[in-house]
Design an enzyme around this catalytic site. Sequence first.
Site, mmCIF file in Angstrom:
data_model
loop_
_atom_site.group_PDB
_atom_site.id
_atom_site.type_symbol
_atom_site.label_atom_id
_atom_site.label_comp_id
_atom_site.label_asym_id
_atom_site.label_seq_id
_atom_site.Cartn_x
_atom_site.Cartn_y
_atom_site.Cartn_z
ATOM 1 C CB THR A 101 0.620 -3.484 3.869
ATOM 2 O OG1 THR A 101 -0.154 -4.663 4.112
ATOM 3 C CG2 THR A 101 2.014 -3.653 4.452
ATOM 4 C CB SER A 102 -4.130 -2.251 2.330
ATOM 5 O OG SER A 102 -5.075 -1.613 1.478
#
Length: 402
Positions: free
Chosen positions: A107-108
């Site tokens: 997610t990042s």
Amino acid sequence: MTAVPDIDTTAAVLRSKLADHLARHGWLRSPPWRAAVEAVPRHEFVRRFYRETDAPGLTTWTPVTADLVGVEEWLNLAYTDDTLITQFDGREIDWTQPKTISGAHPTSSSTLPSLVVRMLEDLQVHDDMTVLEVGTGTGYSTALMCHRLGAQRVTSVETDPDVAARARDALDRCGYSPRLIVGDGLAGDPDGSPYDRVIATCGVRNIPHAWVEQTRPGCFILATLRGWMRSLGLVRLTVDHDDQAHGRIIAEEPSFMIARQQDAPQNLGMLPGPDQGSTRATSHGPDLLSLPDSGFLAQLAMPHARFFTMPADDGTPHTYVLDATNDAFAVLTPDGQEWTVRQGGPVALWDELEKSLVLWHAAGSPPPTEFGITITPARQAIWLRSPDGPSWPLENESCGEQ
């Protein structure tokens, strides 16, 4: 005892080699951006990260820090042209006991430098311009823009407070002080508008109209359109004086993590019963869902669908195409050298895809770069070759930022 390399000296050499690599492949094309790549220490933005392994089975990542792998290996990995993962499933990593991770959802990350630099070159900035970046992430691309334009001309928005805090710390260590906002990047930044450029480092299912309103007329928005099945491509839009924007897909390769508030629901949808729907023959099998060009058409024709293959009790593979928003479905089953499709629900998914394929083939099966986009306050559409040609809507849904 092995000597520990001097970090600053080694990193400077690696930055120069990275710039040479990016220039040799045509991604890095201008002296100002080359100067930024050679100056900004990427290793400061990825002090701790995960890299993908080649282990079979579920996708697996292994942790990397200078302490875990040694300073030299950590620096070499930090300056490779690879995406380095810094968060999974929206949760921070416990770096007191880092472990191998499998089957998680990144997610990042710090996106591979070739894509970052290509987008910055495609942004076509000039010295006196202001830029709004949506998706600060690690802060590396933010730092490149600060070096190129001056930090006072850069605003960056990040939705995740933990991700934003890490980026702020890294930017501070490197001496850059852009305007950083924790919030919904797809709402833009009305307080700092109008901007000369808006760039998104997350994928979006549509272009938020706030970006159009906050971009100076005659100036650009650069973003990756994508859906729940695949990326549609990198689009560059010019904003006009009527709160409208138009442009084209300029590259089909880029694929960013989708904006979190636009991410697909965890539930794939309802699995249809064996007697549901109507069945017919089709000459198209499930391969066209994943092939580059036909997959692009599938994403346009079935914007809310996802697919997977699962064997029946007798071992016959069934490919399910499910729309979790309305319970529409299509099930593909091999029938000798052909296929059958069973579909049901409020939308005949496979019919919609085949209609799009007919239009595409009639136009000569052009690549995604032959498609353009028109954005108005009321409607968004992707069209083939001309705004008057075949078109597919992009829904104006509420959305938020990665």
